[in-house]
Design a protein around this motif. Structure first.
Motif, PDB file in Angstrom:
ATOM      1  N   LEU A 101      83.435  -5.119  38.239  1.00 55.38           N
ATOM      2  CA  LEU A 101      82.568  -5.834  39.178  1.00 55.38           C
ATOM      3  C   LEU A 101      82.239  -4.966  40.383  1.00 55.38           C
ATOM      4  O   LEU A 101      81.082  -4.900  40.821  1.00 55.38           O
ATOM      5  CB  LEU A 101      83.244  -7.135  39.616  1.00 55.38           C
ATOM      6  N   LEU A 102      83.227  -4.261  40.903  1.00 55.33           N
ATOM      7  CA  LEU A 102      83.011  -3.379  42.045  1.00 55.33           C
ATOM      8  C   LEU A 102      82.035  -2.258  41.706  1.00 55.33           C
ATOM      9  O   LEU A 102      81.094  -1.987  42.452  1.00 55.33           O
ATOM     10  CB  LEU A 102      84.347  -2.790  42.511  1.00 55.33           C
ATOM     11  N   PHE A 103      82.237  -1.617  40.550  1.00 55.30           N
ATOM     12  CA  PHE A 103      81.361  -0.519  40.168  1.00 55.30           C
ATOM     13  C   PHE A 103      79.940  -0.993  39.863  1.00 55.30           C
ATOM     14  O   PHE A 103      78.993  -0.217  39.968  1.00 55.30           O
ATOM     15  CB  PHE A 103      81.930   0.239  38.966  1.00 55.30           C
ATOM     16  N   LEU A 104      79.780  -2.237  39.468  1.00 54.36           N
ATOM     17  CA  LEU A 104      78.437  -2.770  39.242  1.00 54.36           C
ATOM     18  C   LEU A 104      77.748  -3.148  40.547  1.00 54.36           C
ATOM     19  O   LEU A 104      76.523  -3.085  40.654  1.00 54.36           O
ATOM     20  CB  LEU A 104      78.496  -3.989  38.321  1.00 54.36           C
ATOM     21  N   LEU A 105      78.526  -3.540  41.556  1.00 58.29           N
ATOM     22  CA  LEU A 105      77.936  -3.985  42.816  1.00 58.29           C
ATOM     23  C   LEU A 105      77.654  -2.852  43.799  1.00 58.29           C
ATOM     24  O   LEU A 105      76.804  -2.992  44.672  1.00 58.29           O
ATOM     25  CB  LEU A 105      78.841  -5.026  43.472  1.00 58.29           C
ATOM     26  N   ILE A 106      78.347  -1.731  43.687  1.00 56.10           N
ATOM     27  CA  ILE A 106      78.129  -0.617  44.615  1.00 56.10           C
ATOM     28  C   ILE A 106      76.675  -0.145  44.602  1.00 56.10           C
ATOM     29  O   ILE A 106      76.070  -0.004  45.677  1.00 56.10           O
ATOM     30  CB  ILE A 106      79.112   0.539  44.328  1.00 56.10           C
ATOM     31  N   PRO A 107      76.048   0.105  43.442  1.00 58.37           N
ATOM     32  CA  PRO A 107      74.634   0.513  43.478  1.00 58.37           C
ATOM     33  C   PRO A 107      73.710  -0.552  44.058  1.00 58.37           C
ATOM     34  O   PRO A 107      72.721  -0.226  44.719  1.00 58.37           O
ATOM     35  CB  PRO A 107      74.289   0.785  42.017  1.00 58.37           C
ATOM     36  N   VAL A 108      74.034  -1.812  43.839  1.00 61.22           N
ATOM     37  CA  VAL A 108      73.208  -2.894  44.389  1.00 61.22           C
ATOM     38  C   VAL A 108      73.255  -2.856  45.912  1.00 61.22           C
ATOM     39  O   VAL A 108      72.222  -2.962  46.579  1.00 61.22           O
ATOM     40  CB  VAL A 108      73.681  -4.262  43.851  1.00 61.22           C
ATOM     41  N   PHE A 109      74.449  -2.678  46.478  1.00 63.91           N
ATOM     42  CA  PHE A 109      74.570  -2.599  47.930  1.00 63.91           C
ATOM     43  C   PHE A 109      73.855  -1.371  48.481  1.00 63.91           C
ATOM     44  O   PHE A 109      73.255  -1.429  49.549  1.00 63.91           O
ATOM     45  CB  PHE A 109      76.035  -2.591  48.354  1.00 63.91           C
ATOM     46  N   ARG A 110      73.903  -0.254  47.767  1.00 60.48           N
ATOM     47  CA  ARG A 110      73.192   0.940  48.219  1.00 60.48           C
ATOM     48  C   ARG A 110      71.692   0.708  48.242  1.00 60.48           C
ATOM     49  O   ARG A 110      71.001   1.158  49.149  1.00 60.48           O
ATOM     50  CB  ARG A 110      73.526   2.125  47.323  1.00 60.48           C
ATOM     51  N   ILE A 111      71.174   0.012  47.244  1.00 58.71           N
ATOM     52  CA  ILE A 111      69.740  -0.283  47.209  1.00 58.71           C
ATOM     53  C   ILE A 111      69.369  -1.203  48.355  1.00 58.71           C
ATOM     54  O   ILE A 111      68.343  -1.006  49.015  1.00 58.71           O
ATOM     55  CB  ILE A 111      69.348  -0.901  45.847  1.00 58.71           C
ATOM     56  N   ILE A 112      70.208  -2.196  48.627  1.00 54.84           N
ATOM     57  CA  ILE A 112      69.932  -3.126  49.732  1.00 54.84           C
ATOM     58  C   ILE A 112      69.937  -2.393  51.056  1.00 54.84           C
ATOM     59  O   ILE A 112      69.047  -2.576  51.895  1.00 54.84           O
ATOM     60  CB  ILE A 112      70.941  -4.288  49.722  1.00 54.84           C
TER      61      ILE A 112
END
Length: 108
Positions: A84-95
């Motif tokens: 879950l963490l590794f999937l959310l890190i790119p999302v936060f970077r895009i945001i």
């Protein structure tokens, strides 16, 4: 080079569908290369994916379809949280990139 590829694909099964599939996957490969996708994770997913599916089905059969079996053990819970963490890190970077704010880099 393309002529050799088309000729080779057609001679395998004498099918035009094989040529179209070759061109489709070639275009997908070109797009993945242009978008800087790494080949190693994709290859790893292709190799380990079927084995993961079999193990997932076996786990669900043993637990009689109860998904909580993946939350009971600390190791499986840790793997789920890491995923879950590794999937959310790119999302936060895009945001963060889209809002224009920079996150403190911690001394860089």
């Amino acid at each position: 080079m393309i002529l050799f590829c088309v000729t080779g694909m057609y001679t395998v099964n004498n099918s035009v569908v094989d040529i179209w599939m070759m061109l489709l996957f070639g275009a997908i490969g070109y797009l993945l290369r242009k978008l800087d996708y790494e080949a190693a994770p994709l290859l790893l997913a292709l190799v380990l994916g079927p084995k993961l599916e079999v193990a997932f089905r076996q786990s669900l059969m043993i637990s009689h379809g109860d998904f909580r079996v993946f939350l009971d053990r600390p190791i499986s819970m840790g793997f789920l949280l890491a995923t879950l963490l590794f999937l959310l890190i790119p999302v936060f970077r895009i945001i963060v990139k889209s809002t224009g704010k920079e996150v403190a880099s911690g001394g860089r």
